[in-house]
Design a protein around this motif. Structure first.
Motif, short mmCIF file in Angstrom:
data_model
loop_
_atom_site.label_atom_id
_atom_site.label_comp_id
_atom_site.label_asym_id
_atom_site.label_seq_id
_atom_site.Cartn_x
_atom_site.Cartn_y
_atom_site.Cartn_z
N ASP A 23 0.84 -1.16 -0.07
CA ASP A 23 0.04 0.07 -0.11
C ASP A 23 0.71 1.28 0.06
O ASP A 23 1.91 1.14 0.67
CB ASP A 23 -0.80 0.01 1.32
N MET A 24 0.61 2.31 -0.71
CA MET A 24 1.50 3.47 -1.00
C MET A 24 1.51 4.33 0.22
O MET A 24 2.26 5.08 0.50
CB MET A 24 1.13 4.23 -2.20
N LEU A 25 0.43 4.09 1.17
CA LEU A 25 0.33 4.67 2.42
C LEU A 25 1.49 4.12 3.33
O LEU A 25 2.12 5.03 4.30
CB LEU A 25 -0.76 4.47 3.05
N MET B 114 -3.38 6.87 -8.63
CA MET B 114 -3.83 7.24 -7.16
C MET B 114 -4.85 8.64 -7.10
O MET B 114 -5.01 9.04 -6.11
CB MET B 114 -2.51 7.64 -6.35
N GLN C 74 -7.54 7.72 -4.96
CA GLN C 74 -7.21 7.56 -3.59
C GLN C 74 -6.38 8.87 -2.83
O GLN C 74 -5.08 8.68 -2.95
CB GLN C 74 -6.40 6.30 -3.57
N ASP D 100 -5.64 10.05 -0.10
CA ASP D 100 -4.53 9.88 0.84
C ASP D 100 -3.33 9.23 0.54
O ASP D 100 -2.35 9.79 0.81
CB ASP D 100 -5.35 8.90 2.06
N ARG D 101 -3.42 8.55 -0.57
CA ARG D 101 -2.31 7.74 -0.97
C ARG D 101 -1.50 8.87 -1.79
O ARG D 101 -0.18 8.84 -1.85
CB ARG D 101 -2.62 6.50 -1.58
N SER E 103 0.17 11.12 0.33
CA SER E 103 1.38 10.48 0.99
C SER E 103 2.72 10.36 0.56
O SER E 103 3.60 10.47 0.75
CB SER E 103 0.92 9.00 1.67
#
Length: 581
Positions: A393-395, A421, A424, A426-427, A430
């Motif tokens: 996960d990129m997080l 992304m 997404q 948040d990712r 991040s």
């Protein structure tokens, strides 16, 4: 005299809506701010054309069309197609008007899915058709000659081929809608039943004329979908499907896949079970090394243009560095790094270490890429280090995973990474924070140059229609009709992308491309500044395009400091360089 390049020769033969999307193209007062969106603009197409459901003679006469080589307009279907911009609607007009403004005012706001509500009929002015009008006004045909008007891409101002491109067919069809909209009111509807369509087909071949009308049927069906008139939309789709084919000319193939997407959209909206032919993870397929991706790389010029121009920029940035560290977020085959290795091996300045940190989710694929690159580095005596950075996960991505050395010159390579992304946020945020903490000397970004992230159905449909028309036209040039890879490319990759953009909503809609002006506003939040391309980088891009057959149709232009690679004047990919200030 060609610009001096370090490697003059080359061989490449070998939203989630409920969570809020970080990028959205809609009008707000302040770039990057969160503003409320006018709820009235969430409606459907409105009434783009006359009420086909009320005038069924056009459908009953379809059998005649099959028997005689006459135009569909001869049977009263499109003759009766006024756009009722007063009483009958047009959420479409408002949507198009807003999007026309957005071409110049990129914004970054969290995505908000429109609330479910009853469709309202609202009056707007005719200029609300600006989006279709912007496309249609680029084309004009007089006395059999073809001219591209108001073309933003100066490198391609004249079409020399006598045959219309797929995109130009779409423009003509859009222009016919615009002409009808500007001249016919709702009160004129009865009289239109007995009069021919005003915009003639003068100068068009029989095939082009049929293609234009086929696209008009598709637009009419999409209009009914947007206005939630699903049974009428189905009737129009039935007609479209009899006239198009996934084995026909490019226009017919484009219409075929958009018909599939619209039918899927209707089934979803009416609660019918959707037909799933097979499970195909397009995002995963695009990240992996497979026969289709390799064929696209070798036969279609856009990726190679971006790769060579981007690698040239890295070569120039690390020209005096003893240690070079490239961070590739989503490494694939890694073939572009062999070009960089050759450039580093031939320079006069000694190289102590060339290191690649490869981010990936498939350990086996990244390992295979690393082994191949290590083997190549040995053959040309380049001191090389390959590090895998595996994250599910990129997080979870952190800057300390990259073993940074203060003596290194670091470059970050983002080749079609960020687009995945967009749904997404948040990712995406991040990853951008990690890059900012690393503070590379250069960040190279390649992205799709398209607007497929609007919450407004009509906007996505029109933008996707023109975008994929360009790609189908390009594929027609570079791949044989009976090539099985072409069939897979169009049905799986293009078809899946069209269906995702047109038919899905919410977190299921994962294909959300945005244009470079939106990325500029986004990168500015992180203190990034765009950099100029050198003449050598631009020369590399030009060399690549000329290395392909029909390379003259591949256009390379600049949007500010960004390089745009396109087809016959329409950009499809962007390449940009960034640094932190």
């Amino acid at each position: 005299m060609a610009p001096n390049t370090i490697f003059p020769e080359f061989n490449f033969g070998a939203v989630q809506d409920k969570h809020g999307s970080i990028i959205e193209e809609m009008e707000v007062d302040n770039i990057g701010g969160k503003q409320a969106v006018d709820a009235e603009n969430w409606g459907g197409f409105g009434s783009l054309c006359s009420d086909y459901g009320s005038y069924g003679n056009g459908f009953s006469d379809f059998s005649k069309y099959q028997q005689q080589p006459q135009l569909m307009s001869d049977y009263g279907v499109f003759d009766d197609m006024p756009l009722q911009f007063g009483a009958l609607s047009p959420p479409l007009q408002a949507c198009l008007e807003e999007i026309a403004k957005l071409e110049n005012i990129p914004t970054l706001v969290p995505h908000v899915e429109p609330p479910k509500k009853e469709l309202k009929r609202v009056s707007f002015s005719v200029p609300g058709l600006d989006l279709l009008n912007n496309y249609g006004s680029r084309f004009k045909r007089l006395n059999g000659e073809k001219i591209v008007e108001s073309n933003p891409y100066a490198a391609y101002t004249e079409v020399k081929d006598s045959k219309l491109s797929t995109e130009e067919i779409m423009r003509v069809a859009g222009a016919r809608f615009i002409r009808t909209a500007s001249q016919v009111s709702a009160s004129d509807l009865p009289s239109m039943l007995s009069h021919p369509f005003e915009l003639s087909f003068a100068g068009l071949s029989d095939e082009e004329s049929r293609d234009v009308e086929l696209v008009e049927f598709l637009l009419a069906s999409a209009e009914k979908v947007g206005y939630q008139q699903y049974e009428r939309a189905r009737k129009l789709l039935n007609l479209c499907e009899k006239l198009c084919s996934d084995r026909g000319n490019p226009v017919e193939r484009v219409v075929f896949y958009f018909c599939e997407a619209l039918r899927d959209k209707i089934d979803r909206e009416t609660g019918r079970p959707t037909q799933t032919k097979h499970s195909f993870d397009m995002v995963k397929a695009m990240l992996s090394l497979n026969e289709t991706s390799l064929a696209c790389h070798n036969k279609i010029p856009f990726c190679q243009i971006a790769q060579f121009a981007g690698i040239q920029a890295i070569v120039e940035k690390v020209a005096a560095a003893k240690k070079v560290h490239v961070i590739d977020l989503q490494i694939r085959s890694g073939v572009q790094w062999t070009v960089l290795m050759q450039a580093l091996a031939t320079r006069d300045f000694p190289l102590e270490l060339f290191k690649i940190s490869a981010v990936g989710t498939s350990k086996e694929e990244v390992q295979n890429t690393g082994k191949w690159l290590e083997s190549f580095a040995k053959t040309i005596n380049v001191p090389f280090s390959f590090t895998m950075v595996m994250v599910s996960d990129m997080l979870d991505l952190k800057e300390d995973m990259f073993e940074l050395d203060p003596e290194e010159t670091v470059a970050v390579y983002l080749h079609f990474v960020l687009r995945s992304m967009v749904p997404q946020p948040d990712r995406l945020e991040s990853v951008m924070r990690v890059i900012r903490n690393i503070r590379p000397s250069l960040t190279v970004v390649t992205e799709v140059e398209a607007n497929h992230n609007s919450p407004v159905f009509v906007t996505r449909f029109i933008e996707a229609l023109f975008f994929f028309s360009v790609y189908f036209d390009c594929v027609e040039t570079f791949m044989e009709q009976n090539d099985p890879i072409r069939k897979g490319l169009e049905s799986q990759y293009f078809g899946s992308g069209i269906k995702n953009i047109v038919a899905t909503e919410g977190e299921e809609r994962t294909v959300r491309h945005v244009k470079i002006d939106v990325w500029r506003a986004f990168f500015a939040r992180y203190g990034m500044e765009e950099m100029e391309f050198s003449s050598s980088s631009l020369y590399q891009a030009e060399l690549v395009s000329k290395n392909f057959p029909c390379g003259n149709s591949c256009t390379i232009t600049m949007d500010g400091k960004t390089l745009l690679a396109g087809w016959k004047g329409t950009a499809v990919q962007s390449l940009s360089l960034w640094k932190f200030v």
